[in-house]
Design a protein around this motif. Sequence first.
Motif, short mmCIF file in Angstrom:
data_model
loop_
_atom_site.label_atom_id
_atom_site.label_comp_id
_atom_site.label_asym_id
_atom_site.label_seq_id
_atom_site.Cartn_x
_atom_site.Cartn_y
_atom_site.Cartn_z
N LEU A 203 -89.98 41.98 -98.08
CA LEU A 203 -88.56 42.18 -97.79
C LEU A 203 -87.92 40.91 -97.26
CD1 LEU A 203 -88.69 45.76 -96.22
CD2 LEU A 203 -87.67 45.12 -98.41
N SER A 204 -88.69 40.10 -96.53
CA SER A 204 -88.12 38.84 -96.03
C SER A 204 -87.86 37.86 -97.16
CB SER A 204 -89.06 38.21 -95.00
OG SER A 204 -90.28 37.81 -95.61
N GLU A 205 -88.62 37.98 -98.26
CA GLU A 205 -88.43 37.10 -99.40
C GLU A 205 -87.36 37.62 -100.36
OE1 GLU A 205 -92.24 36.77 -101.19
OE2 GLU A 205 -93.09 35.52 -99.59
N ARG A 210 -80.23 43.47 -105.03
CA ARG A 210 -81.09 43.95 -106.12
C ARG A 210 -82.56 43.70 -105.81
NH1 ARG A 210 -79.61 42.16 -112.13
NH2 ARG A 210 -77.81 43.44 -111.52
N ASP A 211 -82.86 42.56 -105.19
CA ASP A 211 -84.24 42.27 -104.82
C ASP A 211 -84.75 43.27 -103.79
OD1 ASP A 211 -84.20 40.10 -106.51
OD2 ASP A 211 -83.72 38.67 -104.93
N VAL A 212 -83.92 43.60 -102.80
CA VAL A 212 -84.32 44.56 -101.77
C VAL A 212 -84.59 45.92 -102.40
CG1 VAL A 212 -83.58 45.75 -99.68
CG2 VAL A 212 -83.08 43.33 -99.96
N ALA A 213 -83.72 46.37 -103.30
CA ALA A 213 -83.92 47.66 -103.95
C ALA A 213 -85.20 47.66 -104.77
CB ALA A 213 -82.72 47.98 -104.84
N ARG A 214 -85.48 46.58 -105.45
CA ARG A 214 -86.71 46.51 -106.25
C ARG A 214 -87.94 46.57 -105.37
NH1 ARG A 214 -89.85 42.51 -106.83
NH2 ARG A 214 -88.27 41.04 -106.03
N VAL A 215 -87.95 45.82 -104.27
CA VAL A 215 -89.11 45.82 -103.37
C VAL A 215 -89.32 47.20 -102.77
CG1 VAL A 215 -90.01 44.90 -101.20
CG2 VAL A 215 -88.98 43.34 -102.86
N LEU A 343 -87.19 47.80 -91.23
CA LEU A 343 -87.38 46.58 -92.02
C LEU A 343 -86.41 46.53 -93.20
CD1 LEU A 343 -91.29 46.39 -92.13
CD2 LEU A 343 -89.74 45.03 -90.73
N VAL A 344 -86.26 47.66 -93.88
CA VAL A 344 -85.35 47.70 -95.03
C VAL A 344 -83.92 47.45 -94.58
CG1 VAL A 344 -84.44 49.17 -96.86
CG2 VAL A 344 -86.87 49.20 -96.35
#
Length: 750
Positions: A203-205, A210-215, A343-344
């Motif tokens: 999540l930090s990366e 969109r990246d957060v949703a994918r992770v 975290l999210v």
Amino acid sequence: MATEPEPQGPARRTPPAQSARSAAAVNALRTAPSLAGGGIVPGVPSRGLPTRTGDSTPDWLEPAMAANGIGSFDWDIRRDVLEGDHRACAILGLESGRFDRSSAAFLAMLHPEDAPVVRRRVERAVAELGQCGAYYRTVFPGGELHAVRFRGRVLADAFGRASRMVGFVWDATVELHKRERAGELAALREERSRFIKEAARALSEAVTVRDVARVFTELPLPGLPPDGLVLASLEAGRLHVLGASGYPPEDMHPYHRTPLLPTHPAAEAIRNRAPVFIATRDEYRERYPEAWPQLAEGGMRSAWAFLPLVASGRPIGVCLVSFDDDRRLDADERTLLSTLGGLVAQSLARARLHDAEHELAAGLQRVMLPRTVPSVPGVTTSVRYLAAGSGLQIGGDWYDVVPLPGGHVGLVIGDVQGHDVHAAGIMGQLRIALRAYAAEGHPPAAVMARASRFLADLDTDHFATCTYAEVNVDYGVVYAVRAGHLDPVVRRADGSATVVPVTGGLPLGVAPDEEYRVTRFSLDPGETVVLCTDGLVEARDMDLDTGFARLCEAVSGELPGRGESPRDPIEVLADRIASQAADSTEREDDIALLLLRWDGPAGGLAAQQLRRRIGQADLARISELRGELRDALRRWGVAELVDTAELLASELVTNAIRHTDRDAMFTARLYREPGDGRVAEAGRARLRVEVEDESDLWPTRRTPGEQASSGRGLMLVEALADGWGVEPRGSGKRMWFELSAEPQGEPAES
């Protein structure tokens, strides 16, 4: 399985005779032959124990052992016969015919990992006439695993030799399960701890929403694999579904961009800033009757966890974890999900800020850069802009294509110092000013000098590098001026690429009175000029020479021909150049890229008109004009007129500049008379040169003396031209002369 530590007997020296007897007993333990017969004999009397009434066992011992589930055993060491009561048989899971009462058969019942430990402890107890105990596992006939504890003591005969071992056994399966459960819990806690670390790293990366949703939707939750995951943001009281897994898209449509009802469990989680856990569908229907009908239509899930996403004390969304079966989460599982929600939330807040900054930067950059590149007949252009791989993604790089008087075109590429909104603002002002100077018809050197003074007057403490090139579309001549910027690269007709050295000056804004020099070079039809900013050819791990070598390699590569690809070859070339840096997320600078291909005039013949404005104070422009006229006449196929036309044109232009206070307009046209019908022969050619000014003072022809330094211009015109004259224009006049050329075939191709 862990076992108890081996008991330590008293430190004593065993007599040799006793050691021999003990060794024999141990050997009997290892190699005693099996005795026929079935099972352990129940009801073995106890020997050597005190009694109260003369019986072999006291009255209270049996009820006490029965109440505690303890069985007894007796092992005759010399005969290697093992006997026990009915409780011992039950604890050991023995059946008739399965056990031959030997020590070897007993050891064969144990778990392979535990048998060596039990054997070693018994051997030592026999050798030392002591006691021993062990915890071991055994498999029952049905296949289930049980655990047993025993405690025994070795008894000696009258001669001090090991004779028997008597003791107790009791079931320890509950203890085994506790140990197994403790091990499983320890492994699960370790796995969850590792999961939190991995989730925090992933999540930090994540950079964008969109990246957060994918992770989030790809997270493998340890110990409680979910059947559905949904991440939604809250904007103006409406849910925006950012990503989901385990749900069909049609199930998400009713919730996307819809108001969040206050009776929904997600609303309660957001309102109370606390997770909401629902274990069964009945519980959902009972706790949230108003939200139940919408859920009942789907009918997929049976348990849910609604986790509020709170960042800086403000709710920004909710994530849903759902299960297909009823699921009551324990305290550790709830803690894990709550931690994940935190975290999210932090990652989503950071990603939303990044996306907002990126959209702002992209919008500002779109406003600063030209919306479209104008189309100019005779040339084809292509542009690319690549934002930096990190940071605000906005800077001072820019490009521009400026249509000029006479149908020509100006190319601009530049870079304002800095990589922020201030640099972008300066870039916008400088781009507009430079475009205005160029559109007014000023020569390249004057355009650059005025732009430098303009930037200095802004007093921004910023400078800018820039290359400005004026392309004569009629015959492919480029007049380039460079202010601290990179040299252009030209892709030649044969596919090779060369760096064209352009005389450089100081960056714009450094020295307001800087005078820039013009470098002239020519293009053949189909050749391409490539202009770029330093982000393409320079980086921390790449010096300028290496960058230019890579650029030339990309420019010189083979391109598809016309008709071989649905795209124009110049677009293919632009994509290939930009792809060198497009995939680099570590790129620290923006990249502006501008390509122009000179296609040549229609039909392959050069346009036969040259028109230029000459500034009243721009005497250097006369020299440039002579060069342009020479190139034009060669391309028009009348090279024999070059010397005379250059001389007479210079005289007329100089006369107009010196004796008027306004600009002059120079025009050269070539007229052809029809030929005699032969294909390879053109008609007679006639060159007409005109110089217009706004002065009403007419030239006077006079005869200069031998020592005079002027006054011979009109004499030369009269002597060398086929015809000349002066015509009024309402305000000002037009001087002209004509030269004739005999037909010599078709004009040279452009």
